[in-house]
Motif scaffolding. Structure first.
Motif, short mmCIF file in Angstrom:
data_model
loop_
_atom_site.label_atom_id
_atom_site.label_comp_id
_atom_site.label_asym_id
_atom_site.label_seq_id
_atom_site.Cartn_x
_atom_site.Cartn_y
_atom_site.Cartn_z
N ALA A 217 53.52 9.64 37.96
CA ALA A 217 54.36 8.52 37.51
C ALA A 217 53.93 7.23 38.19
N ALA A 218 54.28 6.10 37.59
CA ALA A 218 53.83 4.82 38.13
C ALA A 218 54.74 3.71 37.63
N PHE A 219 54.34 2.48 37.92
CA PHE A 219 55.09 1.30 37.49
C PHE A 219 54.23 0.47 36.54
N GLY A 220 54.89 -0.30 35.70
CA GLY A 220 54.15 -1.14 34.77
C GLY A 220 54.96 -2.34 34.32
N GLY A 221 54.25 -3.31 33.77
CA GLY A 221 54.86 -4.51 33.22
C GLY A 221 53.83 -5.21 32.36
N VAL A 222 54.08 -6.47 32.02
CA VAL A 222 53.12 -7.26 31.25
C VAL A 222 53.13 -8.69 31.73
N VAL A 223 52.08 -9.39 31.40
CA VAL A 223 52.05 -10.84 31.50
C VAL A 223 52.02 -11.40 30.09
N PHE A 224 53.02 -12.22 29.77
CA PHE A 224 53.06 -12.89 28.47
C PHE A 224 52.31 -14.21 28.57
N THR A 225 51.48 -14.49 27.59
CA THR A 225 50.86 -15.80 27.44
C THR A 225 51.38 -16.41 26.14
N ILE A 226 52.06 -17.54 26.24
CA ILE A 226 52.64 -18.19 25.07
C ILE A 226 51.85 -19.47 24.79
N VAL A 227 51.29 -19.53 23.59
CA VAL A 227 50.52 -20.71 23.17
C VAL A 227 51.41 -21.55 22.26
N ALA A 228 51.69 -22.78 22.70
CA ALA A 228 52.59 -23.68 21.98
C ALA A 228 51.86 -24.35 20.81
N PRO A 229 52.60 -25.03 19.94
CA PRO A 229 51.99 -25.70 18.79
C PRO A 229 50.92 -26.73 19.16
N ASP A 230 51.01 -27.31 20.34
CA ASP A 230 50.00 -28.28 20.78
C ASP A 230 48.83 -27.60 21.50
N THR A 231 48.75 -26.28 21.45
CA THR A 231 47.71 -25.40 22.04
C THR A 231 47.82 -25.27 23.57
N SER A 232 48.81 -25.90 24.18
CA SER A 232 49.02 -25.65 25.61
C SER A 232 49.55 -24.22 25.79
N SER A 233 49.28 -23.62 26.95
CA SER A 233 49.69 -22.23 27.17
C SER A 233 50.47 -22.09 28.46
N THR A 234 51.35 -21.09 28.46
CA THR A 234 52.18 -20.77 29.62
C THR A 234 52.14 -19.27 29.83
N THR A 235 51.97 -18.84 31.09
CA THR A 235 52.01 -17.41 31.40
C THR A 235 53.29 -17.08 32.16
N ILE A 236 53.88 -15.95 31.80
CA ILE A 236 55.13 -15.49 32.42
C ILE A 236 55.00 -14.01 32.70
N THR A 237 55.38 -13.59 33.90
CA THR A 237 55.34 -12.17 34.27
C THR A 237 56.68 -11.52 33.98
N SER A 238 56.62 -10.36 33.36
CA SER A 238 57.84 -9.63 33.04
C SER A 238 58.40 -8.94 34.27
N ASP A 239 59.52 -8.27 34.10
CA ASP A 239 60.00 -7.37 35.13
C ASP A 239 59.08 -6.15 35.18
N ILE A 240 59.15 -5.41 36.27
CA ILE A 240 58.33 -4.21 36.46
C ILE A 240 59.25 -3.00 36.38
N ILE A 241 58.83 -1.99 35.60
CA ILE A 241 59.67 -0.81 35.41
C ILE A 241 58.93 0.45 35.83
#
Length: 295
Positions: A217-241
């Motif tokens: 067993a282990a832990f996992g999560g994701v990093v979201f990358t959101i690309v806005a309409p002006d092509t700028s991007s933001t990364t957000i780390t999820s919770d870890i489960i």
């Protein structure tokens, strides 16, 4: 609790200092609770990477020497270097190194060091007495075990004695394989279209699975990358489960909306975690569901 017996290497080193007592006094033990512990207790790294662990000693009055032996698996790990005094508790002291060895064939690392000139160390909070750097050569796990023959020596009432201690072993494992589950990620239900005058954020969800052939067993999560309409991007780390072998799960994060309407595209990258605070970013990124922002 390890009662401790002065090892031959330490006896030789202490003999050079001319402070080894007569044999009967070796049966006297300093009061505990002293400790030897692998630090960090759990560590992860990918194949081809290197990492360093230390063995720390704690709570020893008038310490004069240590002889520490650490065992590891040569199937998964290969020793790169060992440090007995360069950046350990013995740095800057007058001392003799009775042993400094790192052997993949024997699957051991050893540091035996004794202070010279009648000097002692007052050890309260844990300090390292050995540091070992390993290279990861194969996927898998390895115990990092302090051998029961490891010894702490201290001066008590003019005699050099073996100090009883408690040992805390460590463990290494390569980060788990975290898979994305379609549709990989995106806005929470009901938020594929949002209006700026009603909300300032979008709730994101990611869908993951621990590989069915994972060894544990282990832990996992994701990093979201959101690309806005002006092509700028933001990364957000999820919770870890926590995930059992083959289990799926949902992780979440919150994206704060800029004052910008249009289509937002979501990309998802798995996080492979040996512990909740020890994560490695996967090299695989997949597109998730997009969402639209209106006034």
């Amino acid at each position: 609790m390890n009662k401790g017996i002065l090892t031959p290497l330490l006896i030789l080193a202490l003999s050079a200092m001319m402070v080894v007592p007569e044999a009967p006094s070796l049966l006297v033990h300093a009061a505990g609770p002293a400790s030897l512990a692998v630090n960090p207790a759990v560590v992860g790294a990918d194949v081809g990477e290197t990492f360093t662990v230390s063995v720390d000693v704690g709570n020893v009055a008038d310490m004069v020497a240590t002889d520490v032996v650490l065992h590891y698996s040569n199937v998964v790990l290969s020793g790169v270097s060992i440090d007995c005094d360069g950046s350990t508790a013995y740095m800057g002291t007058s001392h003799i190194i009775a042993a400094s060895s790192l052997s993949d064939s024997a699957m051991t690392a050893e540091c035996a060091v004794a202070l010279l000139g009648g000097s002692t160390l007052q050890v309260g909070a844990p300090v390292s007495v050995m540091k070992v750097t390993f290279s990861v050569i194969a996927f898998g796990s390895s115990d990092l075990t302090i051998d029961s023959s490891s010894t702490i020596a201290a001066e008590v009432s003019g005699s050099t004695v073996s100090v009883p201690y408690s040992a805390t072993n460590g463990a290494f494992t390569t980060p788990p394989t975290i898979l994305l589950v379609a549709p990989n990620g995106g806005p929470a239900p009901g938020q594929s279209v949002v209006k700026l005058h009603k909300t300032d954020h979008v709730d994101l969800q990611g869908f993951i699975q621990l590989s069915p052939i994972a060894p544990q067993a282990a832990f996992g999560g994701v990093v979201f990358t959101i690309v806005a309409p002006d092509t700028s991007s933001t990364t957000i780390t999820s919770d870890i489960i926590f995930l059992s072998i083959g289990a799926t799960g949902t992780v979440t994060a919150t994206y704060t909306l800029p004052n910008l309407t249009g289509n937002y595209h979501v990309f998802v990258t798995p996080l492979r975690c040996t512990l909740p605070d020890q994560c490695t970013l996967s090299t695989t990124t997949a597109a998730g569901l997009s969402f639209r922002v209106k006034h």
